[in-house]
Scaffold this motif. Sequence first.
Motif, short mmCIF file in Angstrom:
data_model
loop_
_atom_site.label_atom_id
_atom_site.label_comp_id
_atom_site.label_asym_id
_atom_site.label_seq_id
_atom_site.Cartn_x
_atom_site.Cartn_y
_atom_site.Cartn_z
N GLY B 19 0.71 -1.27 -0.05
CA GLY B 19 -0.09 -0.23 -0.04
C GLY B 19 0.79 1.12 -0.25
N LYS B 87 -0.70 -10.53 -1.07
CA LYS B 87 -1.43 -9.41 -0.43
C LYS B 87 -1.00 -8.52 0.54
CE LYS B 87 -5.33 -12.23 0.17
NZ LYS B 87 -6.62 -12.52 0.57
N ALA B 88 0.06 -9.10 1.20
CA ALA B 88 0.81 -8.53 2.10
C ALA B 88 2.25 -9.10 2.11
CB ALA B 88 0.32 -8.86 3.62
N PRO B 168 -3.38 0.70 5.49
CA PRO B 168 -3.40 0.64 3.96
C PRO B 168 -1.78 0.27 3.46
CG PRO B 168 -4.75 2.65 4.61
CD PRO B 168 -4.02 2.05 5.98
N ASN B 171 -1.52 -3.51 4.42
CA ASN B 171 -2.65 -4.31 3.80
C ASN B 171 -3.25 -5.09 4.70
OD1 ASN B 171 -4.60 -4.20 1.80
ND2 ASN B 171 -3.52 -6.08 1.08
#
Lengths: 135, 184
Positions: B19, B87-88, B168, B171
């Motif tokens: 993010g 995703k992270a 954010p 994430n």
Amino acid sequence: MTEPVTVEVGTMGRVAYARIAPNEDLVQGVEKLCLAHGFRNAFVRGALGSLVDACLGTRDGKFIQIKGPAVEIVSLAGEVRSDVDGSITASLSGVVADTNGDVYGGPFVAGSNTVCMTFEVTIEEWLPSEKSIAA
Amino acid sequence: MTAALSTLRPRPRTLIHPGRFNPVRIQSLHSANGRHVRLALMPGTSLFDGLVTPLAELGIRNASTTILGGYFQQLHYCVAPPDPTGKAVIAYTKPIDAGSAFMIFGNATIGTDMKGKPLVHCHAALRCQDGRVKGGHILTDTCLVGPDPIHVLVTSLEGFELRQAFDPETNIPLLQPYQEPFYD
């Protein structure tokens, strides 16, 4: 406070909590937390989080690097002390766990332990008595 | 082998998170003082309930705790390798069963989750039932205290709250300090 003091009497003061963001250094992050709140001396009351990689010092000046990410901080103890030169220094030691859960321990090397996802830390201000400072 | 000894100080790595970079790197609040409590986690209770219930009765919903050594009937933990989905940066593994383990030392932060319920974030070093010493993220709701009480030093956080909120940059949801009260 460069002279060693065997017994320092004092009281606990304010309590600060911080979430330190990724890629910040663990040790200097705790020092900056003290600057943010005007703490001159403090003890770590609780801490947990993760590091990208961990770097622990050895007695003969070498470095143990534990590869992540992430290396979990599973135990941490330490304090922050102010010095007559106008600086403050955090001395932190602890136990970390690698991605297999295997553990390593020692002093955290300032500047070489970057936060991976988050580092949560609670510090309590230490207020030495005037008598102790004079000693 | 994940550990290496060197004479040169290793260059720290700067990881790229999914993010947007948050310019605020240290989110922090302080209070004039904290309350201290010595708590006993009672045999048979979960680590989660043993921390949350008695502290709630004292009006403490935000705290930093040090869990002193003690035996658990059962203890589950997980570790945090790289997230294969991307995703992270990392993702927790499935629970690892440490059996009837001894918790050597633990730290737990108590706050509130995204639904307003109590949340406990705990990391600890432990000796597994098979004798191996391990460490990681403790699953506090499935860890049951063993035959003897386990003592905990609590430092309460007064005048501000720790709430889980989506972050954010990384994430994932994370505990963050907030000045305004969640409860009336």
